[in-house]
Design a protein around this motif. Structure first.
Motif, PDB file in Angstrom:
ATOM      1  N   SER A  35       0.832  -1.211   0.000  1.00 39.38           N
ATOM      2  CA  SER A  35       0.000   0.000   0.000  1.00 39.38           C
ATOM      3  C   SER A  35       0.863   1.256   0.000  1.00 39.38           C
ATOM      4  O   SER A  35       0.466   2.299  -0.496  1.00 39.38           O
ATOM      5  N   ARG A  36       2.079   1.117   0.554  1.00 37.21           N
ATOM      6  CA  ARG A  36       2.979   2.274   0.557  1.00 37.21           C
ATOM      7  C   ARG A  36       3.230   2.772  -0.867  1.00 37.21           C
ATOM      8  O   ARG A  36       3.160   3.961  -1.150  1.00 37.21           O
ATOM      9  N   MET A  37       3.482   1.828  -1.766  1.00 40.55           N
ATOM     10  CA  MET A  37       3.740   2.205  -3.160  1.00 40.55           C
ATOM     11  C   MET A  37       2.588   3.037  -3.725  1.00 40.55           C
ATOM     12  O   MET A  37       2.791   4.039  -4.393  1.00 40.55           O
ATOM     13  N   LEU A  38       1.400   2.561  -3.420  1.00 38.75           N
ATOM     14  CA  LEU A  38       0.226   3.185  -3.996  1.00 38.75           C
ATOM     15  C   LEU A  38      -0.089   4.531  -3.325  1.00 38.75           C
ATOM     16  O   LEU A  38      -0.370   5.520  -3.987  1.00 38.75           O
ATOM     17  N   LEU A  39       0.003   4.539  -1.990  1.00 38.78           N
ATOM     18  CA  LEU A  39      -0.318   5.767  -1.251  1.00 38.78           C
ATOM     19  C   LEU A  39       0.676   6.870  -1.589  1.00 38.78           C
ATOM     20  O   LEU A  39       0.328   8.050  -1.617  1.00 38.78           O
ATOM     21  N   TYR A  40       1.899   6.461  -1.846  1.00 35.93           N
ATOM     22  CA  TYR A  40       2.934   7.432  -2.197  1.00 35.93           C
ATOM     23  C   TYR A  40       2.527   8.218  -3.447  1.00 35.93           C
ATOM     24  O   TYR A  40       2.830   9.409  -3.579  1.00 35.93           O
ATOM     25  N   LEU A  41       1.827   7.564  -4.332  1.00 36.72           N
ATOM     26  CA  LEU A  41       1.318   8.254  -5.534  1.00 36.72           C
ATOM     27  C   LEU A  41      -0.041   8.893  -5.268  1.00 36.72           C
ATOM     28  O   LEU A  41      -0.292  10.037  -5.638  1.00 36.72           O
ATOM     29  N   ALA A  42      -0.911   8.140  -4.607  1.00 32.09           N
ATOM     30  CA  ALA A  42      -2.303   8.561  -4.508  1.00 32.09           C
ATOM     31  C   ALA A  42      -2.499   9.777  -3.605  1.00 32.09           C
ATOM     32  O   ALA A  42      -3.268  10.679  -3.943  1.00 32.09           O
ATOM     33  N   ILE A  43      -1.812   9.823  -2.482  1.00 28.01           N
ATOM     34  CA  ILE A  43      -2.055  10.935  -1.539  1.00 28.01           C
ATOM     35  C   ILE A  43      -1.674  12.290  -2.130  1.00 28.01           C
ATOM     36  O   ILE A  43      -2.504  13.193  -2.173  1.00 28.01           O
ATOM     37  N   PRO A  44      -0.438  12.454  -2.636  1.00 31.75           N
ATOM     38  CA  PRO A  44      -0.133  13.773  -3.214  1.00 31.75           C
ATOM     39  C   PRO A  44      -0.959  14.084  -4.467  1.00 31.75           C
ATOM     40  O   PRO A  44      -1.278  15.251  -4.715  1.00 31.75           O
ATOM     41  N   LEU A  45      -1.337  13.040  -5.192  1.00 30.58           N
ATOM     42  CA  LEU A  45      -2.150  13.280  -6.386  1.00 30.58           C
ATOM     43  C   LEU A  45      -3.534  13.799  -5.967  1.00 30.58           C
ATOM     44  O   LEU A  45      -4.034  14.780  -6.530  1.00 30.58           O
ATOM     45  N   ALA A  46      -4.123  13.162  -4.976  1.00 32.75           N
ATOM     46  CA  ALA A  46      -5.423  13.627  -4.479  1.00 32.75           C
ATOM     47  C   ALA A  46      -5.301  15.053  -3.961  1.00 32.75           C
ATOM     48  O   ALA A  46      -6.144  15.916  -4.248  1.00 32.75           O
ATOM     49  N   GLY A  47      -4.229  15.328  -3.218  1.00 32.38           N
ATOM     50  CA  GLY A  47      -4.033  16.672  -2.670  1.00 32.38           C
ATOM     51  C   GLY A  47      -3.920  17.705  -3.779  1.00 32.38           C
ATOM     52  O   GLY A  47      -4.519  18.778  -3.718  1.00 32.38           O
ATOM     53  N   THR A  48      -3.159  17.353  -4.828  1.00 33.06           N
ATOM     54  CA  THR A  48      -2.984  18.258  -5.967  1.00 33.06           C
ATOM     55  C   THR A  48      -4.324  18.552  -6.635  1.00 33.06           C
ATOM     56  O   THR A  48      -4.657  19.706  -6.911  1.00 33.06           O
ATOM     57  N   LEU A  49      -5.095  17.487  -6.850  1.00 33.59           N
ATOM     58  CA  LEU A  49      -6.385  17.662  -7.527  1.00 33.59           C
ATOM     59  C   LEU A  49      -7.371  18.446  -6.658  1.00 33.59           C
ATOM     60  O   LEU A  49      -8.029  19.377  -7.134  1.00 33.59           O
ATOM     61  N   PHE A  50      -7.462  18.090  -5.389  1.00 32.12           N
ATOM     62  CA  PHE A  50      -8.395  18.810  -4.501  1.00 32.12           C
ATOM     63  C   PHE A  50      -8.035  20.299  -4.428  1.00 32.12           C
ATOM     64  O   PHE A  50      -8.894  21.166  -4.547  1.00 32.12           O
ATOM     65  N   ALA A  51      -6.745  20.589  -4.255  1.00 31.98           N
ATOM     66  CA  ALA A  51      -6.315  21.982  -4.145  1.00 31.98           C
ATOM     67  C   ALA A  51      -6.676  22.738  -5.418  1.00 31.98           C
ATOM     68  O   ALA A  51      -7.190  23.861  -5.380  1.00 31.98           O
TER      69      ALA A  51
END
Lengths: 304, 238
Positions: free
Chosen positions: B59-75
């Motif tokens: 999950s680390r591999m995935l979260l490493y991509l998903a969390i900042p991507l979600a943050g970028t999109l939400f912002a």
């Protein structure tokens, strides 16, 4: 004595080396509709943005309701409603939801939303998404948003920009009613004198960042000196005769023109013409229209 | 006041992608993990010492991509809707301080990320059962491996929020966000995007250290948020 709502002292704004607004002393009294006039790019919007605290003046002071804008921004803005240039809106929300967003921030009662929708006659379109609105409707929604907090001062920057003639007239009638019915003072800017003339009680004219006239519409009209027109047969010869008498006259298509004359001077000219057997069929005093005065003021001294 | 701004912000999200993203994010993570474990489950048994490690590491591999991507999109979505209708100038003429308006964007951004994280936890719990991993569901470890990286993404969130508000063309903040995800973490562990990996509760031979990196990231996030707010507060609104 009526209270002063807006007072700027030596307001100046520079962008780099260019001075966009220079020593402007705006003075707006309570209950007035103040027409802020000037050609495009004269500094109207910059001045208005300074009044709203969106940009800072380079020099000078701004007082709204007798308080310093810089020091008491929040309490002042509570009493001001504004519409600056293009209307601001959330296209994905309906008209009513747009007002609800503003209402939540301002903390005014819910029924106020319906009131302002009614005022700008958008009740019918309240549940339509704003991106489907026409420009006129968006503009009206902008005004509704500005009115939401029951402001004492309404600042409208070019509110009729982009509206069709009937929309312009509607907007004008609407603005005219505001001081009477709601006790508001209004600052409305425009580059068209004809528009301001029909609603404003006071005008300020700005050109190249400088205020070149401020006062009532009537005092603006007094700025113009009336001219005399003589309808005369054989105008060219007649004009030569008058010129040889030392009078400054000019011949135009529709007769001979002179600067304003006293009654005696007029009589003298007529007598002179008649004795030299010119047929005089019209003598009249012609006042400049406001449009001409405005153009005269704004073009004067303008470098080509 | 700030509650009123949040109420307004909530209404603005209506009919936007924000709500969809909120649900699709965790579902997407779960879906990817299901495929991952479905195809490579046998390999994980040999690769990792136990099931818990394999879950956290994968999950680390995935979260490493998903969390900042979600943050970028939400912002970008939160700030973009203000640029789109040119409503910044309207917001700034309201009797509200500019700092509060900035917070009125930062708080929803953080809340959205927290909700996403909150939904990802049961999604990973479901995966544990679905992939038939041994033992009871390790809730504590799952919560830590989702919550820590979410908190550690604060500096990235602060940066993305600032960029998204500063530029009206959202292509720029999106580019920075994606470039950050792809490149920054590999360059140095000191760049904000790397913190998300640094705070993982488990690692094999890596240099993760949540005790150091978590407080470090949170402090840096708050500082970056304040810097961004200060710049925007001083900025003139055209």
């Amino acid at each position: 004595m009526t209270k002063t709502v807006v007072q700027t002292t030596q307001l100046t704004r520079r962008y780099g080396k260019t001075t966009v607004v220079q020593n402007v002393n705006l003075n707006i009294k309570q209950g007035e509709i103040y027409g802020f006039l000037g050609p495009n790019g004269a500094g109207k919007t910059t001045t208005i943005r300074m009044l709203l605290g969106l940009i800072r003046p380079s020099e000078g002071e701004i007082q709204l309701f007798g308080k310093d804008l810089h020091k008491e921004r929040k309490s002042i803005l509570k009493r001001v409603g504004s519409l600056v240039e293009s209307p601001s809106y959330y296209g994905h929300l309906t008209g009513k939801e747009n007002l609800e967003v503003a209402r939540r921030i301002l903390g005014v009662p819910s029924k106020r939303v319906d009131e302002v929708l009614e005022m700008v006659r958008l009740t019918q379109a309240a549940h339509k998404k704003v991106k489907q609105y026409s420009l006129g409707m968006k503009q009206r929604l902008g005004i509704a948003t500005a009115l939401l907090g029951k402001p004492e001062l309404l600042i409208l920057d070019e509110p009729t920009n982009g509206l069709d003639p009937s929309g312009i007239q509607e907007m004008r009638e609407f603005i005219k009613e505001l001081p009477r019915e709601h006790g508001m003072s209004v600052l409305v800017s425009s580059h068209l004198l004809s528009e301001i003339e029909q609603m404003a009680t006071q005008v300020g004219i700005i050109r190249n960042g400088k205020m070149i006239f401020q006062g009532s519409i009537t005092s603006l009209q007094e700025q113009s000196r009336p001219r005399m027109r003589f309808g005369v047969g054989d105008a060219n010869v007649a004009a030569q005769l008058l010129a040889s008498e030392g009078l400054s006259v000019s011949v135009e298509e529709d007769g001979i023109w002179t600067e304003s004359l006293s009654q005696q001077e007029t009589a003298h000219i007529v007598e002179h013409l008649v004795t030299h057997r010119f047929s005089v069929y019209r003598v009249e005093e012609v006042k400049q229209s406001l449009e001409e005065i405005f153009l005269g003021l704004t073009e004067e001294g303008e470098t080509p | 006041m700030i509650l009123r701004l949040l109420g307004a912000e909530r209404l603005k999200m209506k009919r936007t992608w924000i709500i969809a993203l909120l649900i699709l994010g965790p579902i997407g993570i779960m879906g990817c993990m299901m495929i991952n474990f479905g195809l490579r489950g046998d390999y994980f048994v040999r690769k990792y010492p136990d099931d818990l490690t394999s879950l956290v590491m994968e999950s680390r591999m995935l979260l490493y991509l998903a969390i900042p991507l979600a943050g970028t999109l939400f912002a970008s979505l939160l700030a973009g809707m203000e640029h789109q209708g040119s409503t910044w100038k309207y917001l700034f003429t309201l009797p509200v301080s500019r700092f509060q308006i900035y917070l009125g964007k930062a708080i929803p951004l953080f809340l959205l990320m927290t909700i996403c994280a909150g939904l990802t936890v049961p999604a990973l719990g479901f995966l544990w059962v679905w992939a038939d991993l041994s033992g009871t569901i390790p809730w504590e470890m799952i919560i830590k491996s989702v919550l820590y990286p979410t908190l550690a993404s604060l500096p990235v969130l602060a940066l993305q929020l600032y960029f998204s508000i500063q530029w009206d063309n959202q292509a720029w903040p999106l580019t920075i966000g994606i470039a950050g995800i792809l490149i920054a973490g590999g360059i140095s562990k000191w760049l904000p995007w790397a913190y998300i990996r640094n705070v993982m509760p488990l690692d094999i031979g890596g240099d993760n250290d949540p005790h150091f990196w978590l407080p470090f990231a949170i402090c840096q996030g708050v500082i970056l948020l304040l810097i961004g707010a200060t710049i925007i507060m001083r900025r003139e609104v055209r």
